[in-house]
Design a protein around this motif. Structure first.
Motif, PDB file in Angstrom:
ATOM      1  N   VAL A   2       8.405  58.513 -51.405  1.00 18.48           N
ATOM      2  CA  VAL A   2       7.081  59.109 -51.406  1.00 18.48           C
ATOM      3  C   VAL A   2       7.188  60.630 -51.459  1.00 18.48           C
ATOM      4  CG1 VAL A   2       6.675  59.235 -48.918  1.00 18.48           C
ATOM      5  CG2 VAL A   2       4.763  58.871 -50.447  1.00 18.48           C
ATOM      6  N   ARG A   3       8.234  61.134 -50.839  1.00 18.42           N
ATOM      7  CA  ARG A   3       8.436  62.570 -50.832  1.00 18.42           C
ATOM      8  C   ARG A   3       8.751  63.078 -52.245  1.00 18.42           C
ATOM      9  NH1 ARG A   3      13.632  64.224 -47.698  1.00 18.42           N
ATOM     10  NH2 ARG A   3      14.173  66.053 -48.911  1.00 18.42           N
ATOM     11  N   THR A   4       9.625  62.366 -52.924  1.00 24.54           N
ATOM     12  CA  THR A   4      10.029  62.806 -54.252  1.00 24.54           C
ATOM     13  C   THR A   4       8.888  62.672 -55.250  1.00 24.54           C
ATOM     14  OG1 THR A   4      12.176  61.906 -53.693  1.00 24.54           O
ATOM     15  CG2 THR A   4      11.863  62.602 -55.951  1.00 24.54           C
ATOM     16  N   MET A   5       8.167  61.587 -55.124  1.00 25.28           N
ATOM     17  CA  MET A   5       7.043  61.384 -56.038  1.00 25.28           C
ATOM     18  C   MET A   5       6.055  62.533 -55.971  1.00 25.28           C
ATOM     19  SD  MET A   5       5.738  57.524 -56.073  1.00 25.28           S
ATOM     20  CE  MET A   5       4.771  57.153 -57.501  1.00 25.28           C
ATOM     21  N   GLY A   6       5.843  63.016 -54.770  1.00 26.94           N
ATOM     22  CA  GLY A   6       4.912  64.127 -54.601  1.00 26.94           C
ATOM     23  C   GLY A   6       5.405  65.400 -55.251  1.00 26.94           C
ATOM     24  N   CYS A   7       6.723  65.491 -55.389  1.00 29.83           N
ATOM     25  CA  CYS A   7       7.281  66.716 -55.951  1.00 29.83           C
ATOM     26  C   CYS A   7       7.296  66.705 -57.471  1.00 29.83           C
ATOM     27  CB  CYS A   7       8.710  66.930 -55.446  1.00 29.83           C
ATOM     28  SG  CYS A   7       8.738  67.322 -53.710  1.00 29.83           S
ATOM     29  N   ILE A   8       7.032  65.532 -58.053  1.00 26.01           N
ATOM     30  CA  ILE A   8       7.036  65.470 -59.512  1.00 26.01           C
ATOM     31  C   ILE A   8       5.651  65.846 -59.977  1.00 26.01           C
ATOM     32  CG2 ILE A   8       7.344  63.972 -61.498  1.00 26.01           C
ATOM     33  CD1 ILE A   8       9.417  62.509 -59.892  1.00 26.01           C
ATOM     34  N   ARG A   9       5.557  67.033 -60.498  1.00 26.25           N
ATOM     35  CA  ARG A   9       4.220  67.566 -60.769  1.00 26.25           C
ATOM     36  C   ARG A   9       3.742  67.152 -62.148  1.00 26.25           C
ATOM     37  NH1 ARG A   9       3.302  71.496 -57.088  1.00 26.25           N
ATOM     38  NH2 ARG A   9       1.832  72.523 -58.461  1.00 26.25           N
ATOM     39  N   VAL A  10       3.618  65.863 -62.350  1.00 25.53           N
ATOM     40  CA  VAL A  10       3.142  65.354 -63.631  1.00 25.53           C
ATOM     41  C   VAL A  10       1.886  64.535 -63.363  1.00 25.53           C
ATOM     42  CG1 VAL A  10       3.679  63.844 -65.563  1.00 25.53           C
ATOM     43  CG2 VAL A  10       5.463  65.280 -64.577  1.00 25.53           C
ATOM     44  N   ASP A  11       0.816  64.878 -64.072  1.00 19.50           N
ATOM     45  CA  ASP A  11      -0.474  64.245 -63.808  1.00 19.50           C
ATOM     46  C   ASP A  11      -0.412  62.727 -63.869  1.00 19.50           C
ATOM     47  OD1 ASP A  11      -2.222  66.083 -63.020  1.00 19.50           O
ATOM     48  OD2 ASP A  11      -2.844  66.693 -65.038  1.00 19.50           O
TER      49      ASP A  11
END
Lengths: 418, 945
Positions: free
Chosen positions: B107-116
């Protein structure tokens, strides 16, 4: 929150960058380089530098600049404290914190940094938790990893992370249970020309190395706790107990940690253990100057003063010095004008002295500034403030631990004006 | 075997090589390859070309490999959004993993992927993780909401994540609470208006509990959040302070400083008589001192903050002077800050020590530091009178060193000492004159010239000295030129016979050969003065100068109060409010210290001054900098000058502004430099009459054709209850404000609802934005017996002391009777301040409208006002809003209107009336945009009644 981190060496190369949010171009560091150029020495680079879109907060340690980039209003102390924590962690992981070591362990460094911050919010900064998440590299582990294909990343949630005592992991086991405490005091002082004290204060710390099985609950009491009126504690210390009973009660972290630091302020009388007699004179007409210093013990409570080193930044006009020490070795660097004299131990019967002449630039007027003498020394088995530990007790576990207390006094920023 | 091997390159081309290795079958080789990729990334090499190959390695059981791939993804996903979608499935799967570490990591990494596109898939897993049974996952998810908000704020609101986040503040785990607070604070920063962190006593209590148990970083977030809360009374403030004080002993300096912020802010609410107040003061000193033994970077930030604290509450550190003594190997930025604080703490008790130190510093190597030290000696002399003599002799010693920059600094400060203690130390002038040639900096030259001009009668060769400067007149900086001009005129007035030629020369240089308008204007003014009335010239040029005040660089009180709320932030490092530097002003909320709770025994509040005193109190103190007047008139206020009571007429000074600069220069008040439009501008000779604004002569120039103010009187609001009987031991006060034929009255109705008679009434106002003050005492002739009501009209003047209030039209009133003193505050409609000569000439109107910058324009809608333009105009006219012109455009009537406030501020208005549409559009333009919204309210009130 903290956006990015750049590590820059003293020749101005960015050798590592880490971004916790979107990537910030490294050109932002150009503002830092400008400031670095303006400051004559690395130490003088201002810690907060504004740029049009970001703020650069930096610390300088081990000849490396740690530059954090922030974009919004973030408490600067928070950032600076965090940077210091990064340095401490590297030191803890690799023994030393230097450019080659960081480059050698770049992947571990990167993994550690990733664990320390999430989106700029601190995540795990306690070194014992980090070490469970990312194991520090050892030669043995590297070999084992290569053979077995296992990793140095822990796959279990660190136990301490969420407990009420996040600083201690569970299930600690030792065959020899021991707890050592070092009371270390540093004297910061400014002594004026005539030898009287302008200001003197003591920065003390109690560092501990505790290797105890299970969940021990320790109490430490002092003979004279009244000395400690300005203290900062490790989070493990129960503040209420200290407030009411002046007793340190805590469940210790495992391993090395700083239990408390304290400050004995300039308002109390601080004993000054050494004196310096000096006679440094420049004459207007002649191109020779006289130089003579003697170091002697003052209030040492009968303990010996060791590891004495005298350094002094001589004025620019001094070309060279020809000196003879009664003991120890001395050096003078004609480029940086730094005089350094490694005295060693002071023998009260035969005081060490350094005498001789300085050759000055011919024809130049005598220097405006007087050199300040910087002193380093150590006194074993003495806490100069008089602080004494009364007793250490352990509850919660059955075994009998081995206990030890050591005292030491050192010079901090100890300066004598001439 | 170290990681440096990852940096070695091969001949074939790195990327190519890596690609092959990433696609290798061997796990170990894959991992090594990913490590190489990461290593290249850390030094800023572009390895985005390997994106598909690295993502292929993602599905693995090896946690280290997984983490490494995640690291890579975070860096490059943005550049390859379509490829990044490939990773989504793995993330979603990992969010269901039994291992909490992996769930949190995903969940942490997903939040860091700044793709809409990815964020859409993130919502479901995030929702689950926010309610996860494991606190580690919850706290990670809390931060993730902040990340997501940064990428797509709308999505976060629509999905209701903000509410879930608010719920987490009541979580059982302190770490989760801390992270929720941190996330909410960050989100709130980009939405200043949203009431995200809605603090109430219950949530405060939860935060205080979590404070004790969470990590140091969490404590910082919680403390910063607490600082935004305003306790409801002093008791609550005290109990929060008590629970925050243990944080002062924390090893982390950021925690300490945040705690100091909370305490400094809430202390404001505590009564000074309280024992706890003094205990708290004592507790604040040691931690601040301890901060100074930390690393230099921390020291720097601490010192900047201590600088503020010392100005707000000097008593905290008054005994700690010694810790600010400079060590020779302190970094320069620490040295300069320490010096600043030393001067602030200097007092008679410690001045000897301080001086000895400063003298020591003046012989150091670093030029900036030495300069500041010399300046500091001068400031000590000005601050501590007893030490002045010693300071002067120290400065003379330093001048003897002949070190160029030391001499120059010394002369600059000696000039200030002369101004502070006139006719005391002039014996040193001879020594100063010896160093004339070595001065090469404009400031020092200007100072020296000032000294020569000021004491021309005591310097035999003053004319020669000044003449020598005149030779290179055109090469001098403006500062020196202006100073030289004034000095020579002074010299001429003192020794007219010998210096006629000199003065001719300088006047022609200034007026004919110079391009600088300031210099030319000043030259002309002198010229005319001298040629028309030399006696008057003497009175003007050689007038007694106001003394300079003790501390010249204090931060103005309102800003200081705001900065105290920002202790520990960047604002405190720059000593500027965040609005002044935070990018785009986004998320800036003005903070202010909480008011002291007005408990009845508090004798602190300003209203509590003896109320029986004559109420038409004259403003004999120059209002502090940054007060409303300064803001409104946009005057360039110099440092506070405690001079003769010139500012009596300050309220009417608006129109005089034009001449301010010139007159100021005539006064010979040169200390502020060149074009100082100083506040003490008007010549003392102008009488300060109450009724007639002193600028009236000038006003006439502007509005020669000002219409006759309508006599019908403006709108009167119905009386409202201002002070209920419950709060005032039986006295009920209701009232309203009226304006009739040029005068303002306060119509009061006093009702006695107590059982005993009331006598000895008196009234007083606190200083307010427009200087309203009672013009006569409150007359209640007979005792007010129980259940009796009297009506009183109290005439008001608008020449009282001025202080900016919040809101602008707030008026704080104290009423006294034989029982007690009561306080209340009320809001007045601004229209009572609209003066009768508020009609502006058409041309003037046009010019002014254009002249006021567009950002000062404010637009409002007035709804439900079914009047035609004729009726509107008449109605407004009766309240002194004058229609200057009218135009009809496309069926809409445009009314151009002007009005003037009692303090001379003009407000221009454009009112659009559309027949058949009950809404009016009002555009207001004013040099002081703060008043616009209140003028709008006045419009509403007038039009709707």
């Amino acid at each position: 929150m903290i956006h990015s981190l750049f590590l820059i060496n003293s020749s101005g190369d960015i050798f590592l960058e880490k971004h916790w949010k979107s990537v910030v171009s490294r050109s932002v560091c150009d503002y830092f380089f400008e400031a670095q150029e303006r400051a004559t020495e690395a130490e003088n680079v201002p810690p907060v530098i504004p740029t049009p879109h970001h703020y650069l907060l930096s610390v300088y340690r081990h000849k490396i600049f740690f530059v954090a980039v922030i974009q919004t209003e973030v408490p600067p102390l928070f950032v600076i404290e965090f940077l210091h924590r990064v340095v401490d962690t590297f030191q803890d992981y690799f023994g030393v914190c230097s450019e080659p070591v960081i480059k050698d362990n770049v992947v571990v460094v990167y993994e550690v940094l990733e664990e320390m911050l999430d989106n700029g919010f601190p995540l795990a900064t306690e070194s014992n938790i980090l070490k469970e998440l990312i194991k520090p590299p050892t030669i043995l582990r590297t070999v084992v990893n290569t053979i077995t294909g296992s990793t140095n990343v822990g796959d279990q949630l660190p136990t301490g992370q969420l407990s009420v005592v996040p600083w201690r992991r569970t299930g600690v086991k030792y065959t020899n249970n021991e707890a050592y405490f070092d009371v270390i005091e540093e004297i910061d002082a400014i002594i004026d020309k005539s030898g009287s004290t302008i200001t003197a204060e003591i920065q003390g710390v109690i560092d501990a190395c505790v290797k105890l099985t299970g969940m021990p609950d320790l109490t430490l009491s002092f003979m004279n706790p009244r000395l400690l009126d300005d203290v900062s504690f490790h989070p493990c210390v129960r503040f209420k107990r200290w407030e009411s009973e002046r007793i340190l009660s805590f469940i210790p972290p495992d391993g090395n940690f700083r239990l408390l630091s304290y400050h004995v302020s300039a308002q109390n009388l601080v004993a000054i253990p050494v004196y310096v007699k000096h006679n440094i004179s420049f004459r207007d007409s002649s191109s020779l100057g006289r130089f003579e210093i003697t170091v002697g013990p003052k209030q040492t409570m009968g303990k010996a003063i060791e590891g004495v080193i005298v350094t002094s930044q001589m004025p620019k006009g001094v070309l060279n010095m020809s000196l003879t020490p009664s003991q120890g070795v001395h050096t003078f660097d004609p480029v940086t004008k730094m005089l350094s004299w490694d005295v060693g131990k002071i023998n009260p019967q035969k005081l060490p002295s350094l005498k001789g002449t300085m050759s000055l630039q011919a024809g130049a007027s005598k220097p405006d500034e007087n050199p300040t003498i910087n002193l380093q020394f150590k006194i074993q088995q003495l806490a100069i403030s008089g602080l004494k530990v009364n007793r250490l007790d352990m509850y919660g576990e059955k075994y009998k631990p081995f206990k030890g207390i050591k005292y030491m006094t050192k010079a901090g920023k100890f300066q004598v004006r001439t | 075997m170290t990681d440096s091997k990852y940096f070695t390159t091969t001949k074939k081309g790195e990327i190519f090589e890596l690609k092959a290795e990433l696609n290798s079958d061997k796990k170990e080789k894959k991992k090594e390859a990913v490590k190489k990729v990461i290593a290249s990334m850390t030094v800023g090499k572009d390895v985005s070309a390997l994106f598909p190959d690295v993502v292929n390695c993602m599905q693995t059981d090896n946690l280290e490999l997984k983490k490494l791939v995640y690291l890579y993804l975070m860096n490059y996903a943005k550049s390859q959004p379509d490829m990044a979608i490939m990773a989504v499935n793995t993330f979603v799967k990992d969010c269901e993993d039994p291992n909490p570490l992996i769930r949190a990591l995903a969940v942490r990494t997903m939040g860091c992927i700044r793709v809409d596109k990815i964020t859409e898939y993130l919502c479901e897993p995030l929702r689950k993780c926010l309610k996860d049974e494991d606190p580690y996952v919850r706290k990670t998810a809390a931060v993730c909401v902040a990340k997501l908000h940064d990428i797509n704020a709308q999505l976060v609101e629509d999905q209701g994540f903000l509410d879930t986040l608010k719920d987490l503040i009541s979580d059982s785990n302190p770490m989760v609470v801390a992270n929720a607070v941190a996330a909410l604070s960050e989100i709130a920063e980009s939405h200043p208006s949203s009431n995200l962190l809605d603090l109430n006593p219950q949530s405060i209590n939860k935060l205080l509990t979590a404070l004790n148990e969470c990590t140091e970083w969490g404590q910082i977030f919680i403390l910063d959040c607490l600082a935004n809360y305003t306790p409801k009374d002093d008791r609550e403030a005290q109990s929060i302070c008590e629970r925050v004080t243990p944080r002062l002993s924390h090893a982390n300096s950021a925690v300490v400083l945040s705690a100091v912020k909370v305490l400094m802010k809430f202390m404001e609410m505590l009564s000074k008589d309280l024992d706890y107040y003094s205990t708290l003061l004592k507790k604040l000193a040691p931690p601040l001192v301890t901060l100074l033994s930390a690393e230099p970077e921390l020291q720097y930030v601490a010192l900047r903050n201590i600088n503020l604290i010392v100005q707000k509450r000097p008593e905290i550190l008054k005994h700690e002077m010694k810790v600010f003594f400079v060590k020779y190997n302190d970094p320069i930025y620490v040295k300069l800050e320490k010096l600043d604080i030393m001067i602030r703490l200097a007092s008679q008790a410690n001045i000897a020590q301080v001086l000895a130190e400063l003298k020591e510093y003046a012989t150091e190597v670093d030029v900036d530091f030495v300069r500041k030290a010399v300046r500091a000696i001068g400031r000590c002399a000005i601050k501590v009178e007893q030490s002045a003599e010693r300071c002067v002799s120290t400065l003379l010693d330093l001048i003897q060193t002949k070190v160029n920059y030391v001499v120059q600094e010394a002369i600059v400060v000696i000039k200030d000492i002369f101004r502070k203690y006139p006719n005391k130390y002039e014996s040193v002038i001879a020594t100063l004159c010896e160093n004339l040639d070595s001065l090469d900096e404009p400031e020092a030259r200007a100072a020296m010239i000032w000294i020569v001009g000021e004491y021309a009668e005591r310097i035999d060769n003053a004319d020669e000295l000044l003449e020598s400067f005149l030779e290179g007149f055109h090469d001098e900086s403006t500062q020196v030129q202006l100073q030289l001009l004034t000095a020579i005129v002074k010299l001429f007035l003192k020794k007219p016979t010998e210096t006629q030629e000199l003065v001719q020369q300088v006047l022609s240089l200034a007026t004919q050969d110079s391009d600088n308008p300031d210099l030319r204007d000043r030259g002309y003014i002198y010229w005319r003065l001298l040629s028309t009335d030399p006696v008057a010239a003497k009175e003007v040029v050689l007038a007694e100068k106001p003394l300079i005040s003790e501390e010249t660089d204090l931060i103005e009180p309102t800003l200081l109060d705001e900065l105290i709320c920002y202790i520990g932030t960047l604002a405190s490092v720059y000593h500027k409010p965040p609005s002044a530097f935070v990018e785009g002003g986004r998320g800036v909320v003005h903070k202010s210290l909480p008011p002291r709770t007005a408990s009845s025994e508090s004798t602190e509040s300003p209203e509590a001054a003896p109320t029986g005193a004559p109420s038409a109190e004259q403003a004999d103190v120059i209002p502090p900098q940054g007060d409303l007047l300064g803001d409104l008139l946009n005057l360039d206020l110099g440092p506070p000058v405690s001079g003769p009571p010139l500012a009596t007429t300050s309220v009417q000074m608006g129109p005089v502004d034009l001449l301010g600069g010139g007159l100021d220069s005539l006064m010979g008040d040169e200390s502020e430099g060149i074009t100082g439009t100083n506040f003490t501008a008007p010549p003392a000779a102008v009488p300060a009459t109450l009724g007639a604004p002193m600028g009236s002569g000038l006003n006439d120039l502007f509005d020669l054709n000002s219409g006759v103010g309508s006599l019908s009187g403006s709108y009167v609001a119905p009386k409202a209850v201002w002070l209920p009987a419950m709060k005032a031991k039986g006295l009920e006060i209701s009232g309203t404000f009226t304006r009739q034929v040029g005068s303002i009255t306060m119509d009061l109705q006093l009702t006695n609802k107590a059982l005993q008679a009331m006598t000895d009434f008196a009234i007083q106002f606190n200083r307010n934005s427009f200087g309203l003050a009672p013009a006569a005492p409150l007359q209640v002739h007979a005792p007010l017996s129980p259940n009796q009501t009297v009506e009183i009209s109290l005439p008001l003047s608008s020449v009282g002391s001025v202080m900016k209030m919040e809101p602008l039209n707030n008026l704080q009133v104290a009423v006294k009777n034989n029982i007690d003193v009561f306080y209340f505050s009320t809001l007045y409609s601004l229209h009572i301040l609209f003066v009768e000569d508020g009609k502006m000439d058409r041309q003037m109107f046009l010019a002014t409208w254009k002249d006021i910058p567009n950002e000062n324009e404010a637009q409002f809608q007035i709804r439900d006002c079914p009047l035609n333009s004729e009726a509107v105009s008449t109605k407004l006219q009766s309240s002194n809003i004058f229609t200057v012109a009218r135009r009809t455009v496309e069926g809409q009537d445009m009314l151009y209107q002007s009005l003037k406030l009692t303090n001379g501020i003009w407000v221009l208005a454009e009112l659009r009336v559309q027949p058949g549409n009950p809404s009016l559009t009002l555009s207001l333009k004013c040099r002081a945009p703060e008043v616009s919204q209140h003028v709008h309210q006045a419009y509403e009130t007038i039009l709707k009644n």
